[in-house]
Design an enzyme around this catalytic site. Structure first.
Site, PDB file in Angstrom:
ATOM      1  N   ASP A  58     -97.096   7.581  84.280  1.00 37.16           N
ATOM      2  CA  ASP A  58     -96.857   8.939  83.786  1.00 37.16           C
ATOM      3  C   ASP A  58     -95.377   9.186  83.508  1.00 37.16           C
ATOM      4  OD1 ASP A  58     -96.048   8.935  86.464  1.00 37.16           O
ATOM      5  OD2 ASP A  58     -97.707  10.178  87.141  1.00 37.16           O
TER       6      ASP A  58
ATOM      7  N   ASN B 138    -102.321  16.701  97.045  1.00 35.96           N
ATOM      8  CA  ASN B 138    -103.555  17.342  96.563  1.00 35.96           C
ATOM      9  C   ASN B 138    -104.565  16.313  96.056  1.00 35.96           C
ATOM     10  OD1 ASN B 138    -102.458  16.500  94.161  1.00 35.96           O
ATOM     11  ND2 ASN B 138    -102.333  18.521  93.210  1.00 35.96           N
TER      12      ASN B 138
ATOM     13  N   HIS C 144    -103.967  13.910  93.826  1.00 37.33           N
ATOM     14  CA  HIS C 144    -103.800  13.417  92.453  1.00 37.33           C
ATOM     15  C   HIS C 144    -103.397  11.941  92.445  1.00 37.33           C
ATOM     16  CE1 HIS C 144     -99.250  14.750  92.045  1.00 37.33           C
ATOM     17  NE2 HIS C 144     -99.333  13.541  92.549  1.00 37.33           N
TER      18      HIS C 144
ATOM     19  N   GLU D 135    -104.361  15.764  88.012  1.00 37.69           N
ATOM     20  CA  GLU D 135    -104.444  16.783  89.054  1.00 37.69           C
ATOM     21  C   GLU D 135    -105.915  17.115  89.338  1.00 37.69           C
ATOM     22  OE1 GLU D 135    -101.828  17.368  90.576  1.00 37.69           O
ATOM     23  OE2 GLU D 135    -100.099  17.845  89.317  1.00 37.69           O
TER      24      GLU D 135
HETATM   25  P1  PGA Z   1     -94.664  10.427  96.358  1.00 36.24           P
HETATM   26  O1  PGA Z   1     -95.593  10.885  95.148  1.00 36.24           O
HETATM   27  O2  PGA Z   1     -94.757   8.949  96.423  1.00 36.24           O
HETATM   28  O3  PGA Z   1     -93.298  10.910  95.967  1.00 36.24           O
HETATM   29  O4  PGA Z   1     -95.196  11.094  97.578  1.00 36.24           O
HETATM   30  C1  PGA Z   1     -96.864  10.344  95.042  1.00 36.24           C
HETATM   31  C2  PGA Z   1     -97.619  11.049  93.965  1.00 36.24           C
HETATM   32  O5  PGA Z   1     -97.395  12.253  93.770  1.00 36.24           O
HETATM   33  O6  PGA Z   1     -98.461  10.416  93.322  1.00 36.24           O
END
Ligand code: PGA
Length: 254
Positions: free
Chosen positions: A71, A140, A142, A147
């Protein structure tokens, strides 16, 4: 837990990162032309650090492999310090021997983003599909920037970020405001990968991991889609596994 989902609980972040680097290294040794899909965020930093060290110290080469990022934020030029282009250059691509022609990051600054998303899918197909997709997980649930509510049939597209995600990521942006939109590979794009590895560290991921591994399979928990995948492993540290109750033991599913 689905029959195909393997989960390993490692004692801490360092052990989780080392195990992730081992799996990427093994894939590369078995298949130097492997196609990887790779994440950003804080979770994979330890894995990237170890892969860079193996390149520098042991000559591990990434030159024949192909990389697709999951992404990118919309509206950020590729030299913006919070862009995933910069993150990848600083933490991995700029520090190993990848072939720049085999590195793909969605273009959040493309004049025609929808057309660019279609092009990204075509490039993945032209590369022969993804051999190993490495994922983080949001609080959450995702994966990528898919999302809650993202269709399990989705492909690379422009997405709207959840407010909770924007709050978590706000610290990376001057003024504390994260972009509202991003480009993300889709749930189907991820599920089409031949193998998937999900990394999670810390107690603030425990709820998302428990929902993904032990709850129902639902588009409200994007990571739960992986339970239908034939070849998926979760690498967790103790904090991230702390919501799984008695269903896990150290190092392997109970
Ligand atoms: P993080 O993000 O590794 O910074 O916790 C993971 C994500 O949001 O997929």
């Amino acid at each position: 837990m689905s029959a195909s989902l393997r989960a390993r609980v490692l004692p801490d972040y360092g052990a989780m990162s080392a195990a992730a680097a081992d799996l990427v290294t093994a894939k590369l040794r078995e298949r130097p032309h492997a196609v990887f899909m790779v994440p950003t965020g804080t979770t994979p930093l330890g894995m990237y650090r170890r892969l860079v060290a193996r390149h520098e110290e042991d000559g591990l080469s990434f030159a024949l492999a192909t990389f697709f990022n999951l992404d990118e934020y919309m509206g950020l030029p590729p030299d913006h310090p919070a862009s995933y282009h910069v993150y990848m250059r600083e933490n991995f691509y700029g520090r190993v021997d990848v072939d720049p022609g085999k590195v793909h990051v969605p273009d959040g600054f493309a004049p025609d983003p929808e057309a660019d998303c279609g092009r990204y899918e075509k490039e993945i197909r032209a590369a022969g599909g993804v051999d190993l997709c490495v994922l983080g997980i949001g609080r959450n649930g995702h994966v990528g920037f898919n999302e809650p509510g993202a269709s399990f049939g989705s492909r690379t597209r422009v997405v709207r970020l959840a407010e909770s995600t924007r709050r978590v990521n706000a610290a990376d942006f001057e003024g504390g405001r994260a972009p509202e939109r991003a480009i993300s590979v889709g749930m189907r794009t991820i599920s089409d990968s031949r193998e998937v590895l999900l990394l999670a560290s810390g107690a603030n991921k425990a709820g998302a991991v428990a929902a993904a591994v032990g709850g129902g399979v639902s588009e409200e928990v994007p990571a739960s889609a992986l339970r239908h995948h034939p070849n998926v492993s979760f690498l967790l540290d103790r904090g991230a596994a702390s919501g799984l109750g008695g269903s896990m033991t150290e190092g392997r599913p109970a």
